[in-house]
Scaffold this active site. Sequence first.
Site, short mmCIF file in Angstrom:
data_model
loop_
_atom_site.label_atom_id
_atom_site.label_comp_id
_atom_site.label_asym_id
_atom_site.label_seq_id
_atom_site.Cartn_x
_atom_site.Cartn_y
_atom_site.Cartn_z
CB ILE A 1 14.69 8.22 22.77
CG1 ILE A 1 14.64 7.07 23.79
CG2 ILE A 1 14.83 9.57 23.47
CD1 ILE A 1 13.48 7.10 24.77
CB SER B 1 19.42 8.71 13.98
OG SER B 1 20.44 8.23 13.12
CG HIS C 1 23.01 5.02 21.54
ND1 HIS C 1 23.34 6.17 20.86
CD2 HIS C 1 23.01 4.02 20.61
CE1 HIS C 1 23.54 5.88 19.58
NE2 HIS C 1 23.35 4.59 19.40
P1 AMP Z 1 23.32 2.21 16.62
O1 AMP Z 1 24.43 2.83 17.43
O2 AMP Z 1 22.64 3.16 15.70
O3 AMP Z 1 23.74 0.91 15.98
O4 AMP Z 1 22.19 1.82 17.67
C1 AMP Z 1 22.48 1.01 18.79
C2 AMP Z 1 21.17 0.64 19.45
O5 AMP Z 1 20.48 1.80 19.87
C3 AMP Z 1 20.22 -0.13 18.51
O6 AMP Z 1 19.57 -1.16 19.24
C4 AMP Z 1 19.26 0.96 18.09
O7 AMP Z 1 17.99 0.47 17.71
C5 AMP Z 1 19.16 1.78 19.36
N1 AMP Z 1 18.68 3.13 19.06
C6 AMP Z 1 19.18 3.98 18.12
N2 AMP Z 1 18.46 5.12 18.08
C7 AMP Z 1 17.47 4.98 19.00
C8 AMP Z 1 16.39 5.81 19.43
N3 AMP Z 1 16.16 7.00 18.90
N4 AMP Z 1 15.57 5.33 20.40
C9 AMP Z 1 15.79 4.10 20.95
N5 AMP Z 1 16.79 3.28 20.59
C10 AMP Z 1 17.62 3.70 19.63
#
Ligand code: AMP
Length: 278
Positions: free
Chosen positions: A169, A178, A27
């Site tokens: 990342i 994640s 994030h």
């Molecule tokens: P989320 O909180 O899981 O809904 O993710 C919010 C944003 O962060 C989304 O655009 C995801 O694709 C991005 N995101 C989540 N994990 C990663 C990661 N490991 N690397 C890059 N972006 C990420």
Amino acid sequence: MHSWLTDQPSTHTVGFVPTMGALHDGHLSLLQRANQENTISVCSIFVNPTQFNDPNDYNAYPKTIEADMQLLQENGCDALFLPTEAEIYSAPAYRQRSYDLSPLDERWEGANRPGHFQGVCMVVHRLLEIIPTHRLYLGQKDFQQYLILKHLVNHILQWPIAVVPCPIIREADGLAMSSRNVRLSPQERQDSLVLFAALQHLKETLPFQPLDTCLAEAKALLAKAPSLQEVDYLSVVDPIDLSPIADFAQADNLLAIVAAHFPHARLIDNQVVKGKLL
Ligand code: AMP
């Protein structure tokens, strides 16, 4: 939030990073990019009920709001939007919107999580109504979500917003970061490394062996993880439309994708195995 942003001088640009919280370096990499390219960065944290097809997953979604706020402050976020469910879905109509996402939502995450992408579009549509955005930052980790949201913004809404994909990342050992990783038991955390191992195996072997052989070997790697319960998919696709490919020579750019269930979390990952993604 809307009036604060619309009251800014006309020279400002807003970089927006939507999240569901439990923030990690993935994030923060999106926030960093938003800070570099805009005069104002906005993050949202909202665990969106309409995108969860599994109520257990929704109820167990990690919530670390105090730590998140500190991370956002330390990393130069100008504004956090932390709405309630009643604010996002303030009228029933906002939950009844439906989007024609075909064929992008027909396979992979779309097939395995019914209704998921409708919910994702519902919430991002609402967030973009509230936050006048110039650039929307999304992670490649959720590559199908990126394609679908780009379609929503560029073709369905036709709003002048740049949709900016950002690289995955990973932890030092290869696991894609994640929010759900914190739910894994020590055994599951250890076993989760087979996802990246399978993707790496495909990348290394695809130029030299038939696709079926490579996929069978990569599946055998997944099968070595005792706590991995079920593989939803392991495939090699064309990153333009996520259609499965028949052989390595078929397209210039190829993406390997995987999704698998562990007892405490379902994990997804992907990796470019030929050419480049975008
Ligand atoms: P989320 O909180 O899981 O809904 O993710 C919010 C944003 O962060 C989304 O655009 C995801 O694709 C991005 N995101 C989540 N994990 C990663 C990661 N490991 N690397 C890059 N972006 C990420």
